[in-house]
Design a protein around this motif. Structure first.
Motif, PDB file in Angstrom:
ATOM      1  N   ALA A  45      37.893  43.648  42.179  1.00  0.00           N
ATOM      2  CA  ALA A  45      38.099  42.659  43.241  1.00  0.00           C
ATOM      3  C   ALA A  45      36.807  41.906  43.511  1.00  0.00           C
ATOM      4  CB  ALA A  45      38.584  43.348  44.516  1.00  0.00           C
ATOM      5  N   ASN A  48      36.012  39.540  40.473  1.00  0.00           N
ATOM      6  CA  ASN A  48      36.841  38.332  40.400  1.00  0.00           C
ATOM      7  C   ASN A  48      36.544  37.370  41.550  1.00  0.00           C
ATOM      8  OD1 ASN A  48      38.967  38.311  38.123  1.00  0.00           O
ATOM      9  ND2 ASN A  48      39.006  40.429  38.842  1.00  0.00           N
ATOM     10  N   MET A  49      36.241  37.902  42.728  1.00  0.00           N
ATOM     11  CA  MET A  49      35.880  37.020  43.829  1.00  0.00           C
ATOM     12  C   MET A  49      34.540  36.345  43.564  1.00  0.00           C
ATOM     13  SD  MET A  49      36.428  35.429  46.541  1.00  0.00           S
ATOM     14  CE  MET A  49      38.046  36.105  46.936  1.00  0.00           C
ATOM     15  N   PHE A  69      42.003  38.806  42.277  1.00  0.00           N
ATOM     16  CA  PHE A  69      41.411  39.421  43.470  1.00  0.00           C
ATOM     17  C   PHE A  69      42.513  39.909  44.408  1.00  0.00           C
ATOM     18  CE2 PHE A  69      40.305  38.788  47.952  1.00  0.00           C
ATOM     19  CZ  PHE A  69      39.258  39.694  48.094  1.00  0.00           C
ATOM     20  N   CYS A  72      44.070  43.070  43.098  1.00  0.00           N
ATOM     21  CA  CYS A  72      43.218  44.242  43.339  1.00  0.00           C
ATOM     22  C   CYS A  72      43.332  44.705  44.794  1.00  0.00           C
ATOM     23  CB  CYS A  72      41.765  43.917  43.008  1.00  0.00           C
ATOM     24  SG  CYS A  72      41.436  43.620  41.261  1.00  0.00           S
ATOM     25  N   THR A 274      39.511  40.284  33.095  1.00  0.00           N
ATOM     26  CA  THR A 274      38.275  39.955  33.802  1.00  0.00           C
ATOM     27  C   THR A 274      37.086  39.860  32.854  1.00  0.00           C
ATOM     28  OG1 THR A 274      39.084  41.090  35.790  1.00  0.00           O
ATOM     29  CG2 THR A 274      36.719  40.641  35.660  1.00  0.00           C
TER      30      THR A 274
END
Length: 316
Positions: A45, A48-49, A69, A72, A274
């Motif tokens: 998370a 990806n953020m 995100f 997750c 990712t």
């Protein structure tokens, strides 16, 4: 045992009398295992953020990183609810919520796979990929995802508030239909890839998009889609099997099968998407609306900027 039987009779909501995936969670081993998976999802998370925010600062919009995100975070919630259920085993409402969350979060990955497959089809077979009928068909499929989700949630809640055999059978039929639809949906990216790369002749107007070769994109998407089919297939196979009493579960109801065929495979897909930097590989120009937009051939006439979108008129 008598206390559990009394709990099953108390209600509504009523505790399930049939074996379910993962069985009844307990402090050991469920809490430590869930905690490990929560850390993994939290790491993805954050990754990806970070990717999303860095790209936005660079005017490189790729909102699918935001969807990962969200996936997750949904899984962190799922595991937190399961931990709560493990520490309050007789709380039927927690059990209902935990079972619903297990089927919800992964839908985001299913949708992402189909979006990428559509982009591959449009790049390899522009005339077919951009045909309005394809877009309409995919919108219908996305609508089916929403309908399946509503059916799963409704049937799970309704089935926990009744003891009527006929109503319970209807709820099971609804769940069978919804889970089967989700399995079919996970195969759609593979069918689109088959059309783009195998069944149709090479299109002279095919385009390139994003970073990396088309072969690398194909490998990533096939692996992600096949893993998603495995996840959905396990759930469909389990629910289509004849119901078994909670005291006599099958192997696929075990905790090991539950964590392997759900969260372990999901983490593998997350790592694949990712770490392979899909934000670069599957990037397409913003506002792409037809053949030539992916490669920028129409850029002079449309004025579109080189930032990604979902291949239609809205941004992702």
């Amino acid at each position: 045992m008598s206390g559990q039987q009394q709990q099953e009779q108390a209600g509504p909501p009523y505790a399930s009398r049939t074996a379910g995936l993962g069985g009844l969670p307990s402090v050991l081993p469920d809490v430590p295992v869930c905690a490990v998976f929560m850390l993994l999802y939290a790491a993805f998370a954050a990754t990806n953020m970070t990717i999303l925010q860095v790209n936005l600062r660079r005017k490189h919009k790729f909102l699918l990183s935001g969807l990962l995100f969200g996936f997750c975070m949904a899984r962190i919630t799922t595991l937190a609810v399961r931990i709560g259920w493990a520490t309050h085993q007789h709380n039927v409402r927690l059990a209902i919520a935990a079972n619903i969350f297990v089927n919800v979060g992964i839908l985001i990955v299913y949708i992402i796979n189909l979006i990428f497959a559509q982009r591959m089809l449009r790049a390899k077979q522009p005339r077919l990929g951009w045909h309005p009928s394809i877009s309409i068909a995919l919108k219908v499929l996305y609508g089916g995802i929403a309908a399946a989700l509503v059916c799963l949630i409704t049937s799970a809640i309704l089935g926990s508030y009744t003891l009527d055999a006929h109503t319970l059978q209807q709820c099971r039929d609804i769940q069978l239909t919804a889970i089967t639809y989700l399995l079919v949906f996970t195969t759609m990216p593979l069918w689109l890839l088959l059309l783009a790369h195998v069944l149709l002749p090479r299109d002279a107007d095919q385009e390139l998009f994003g970073h990396g070769s088309m072969r690398s994109k194909l490998i990533i998407l096939v692996l992600s889609s096949c893993t998603s089919v495995l996840i959905a297939g396990f759930k469909a196979g389990a629910i289509w099997s004849p119901p078994r009493p909670a005291t006599d579960p099958a192997w696929y109801h075990s905790k090991a099968a539950f964590y392997v065929f759900n969260f372990s495979l999901e983490v593998l897909v997350l790592g694949l998407l990712t770490l392979s930097r899909i934000d670069k590989r599957f990037h397409i120009p913003n506002g792409s609306k037809g053949p030539g937009d992916y490669s920028g051939r129409n850029q002079d006439t449309t004025g579109d900027k080189e930032v990604p979108s979902d291949g239609s008129s809205h941004q992702v």
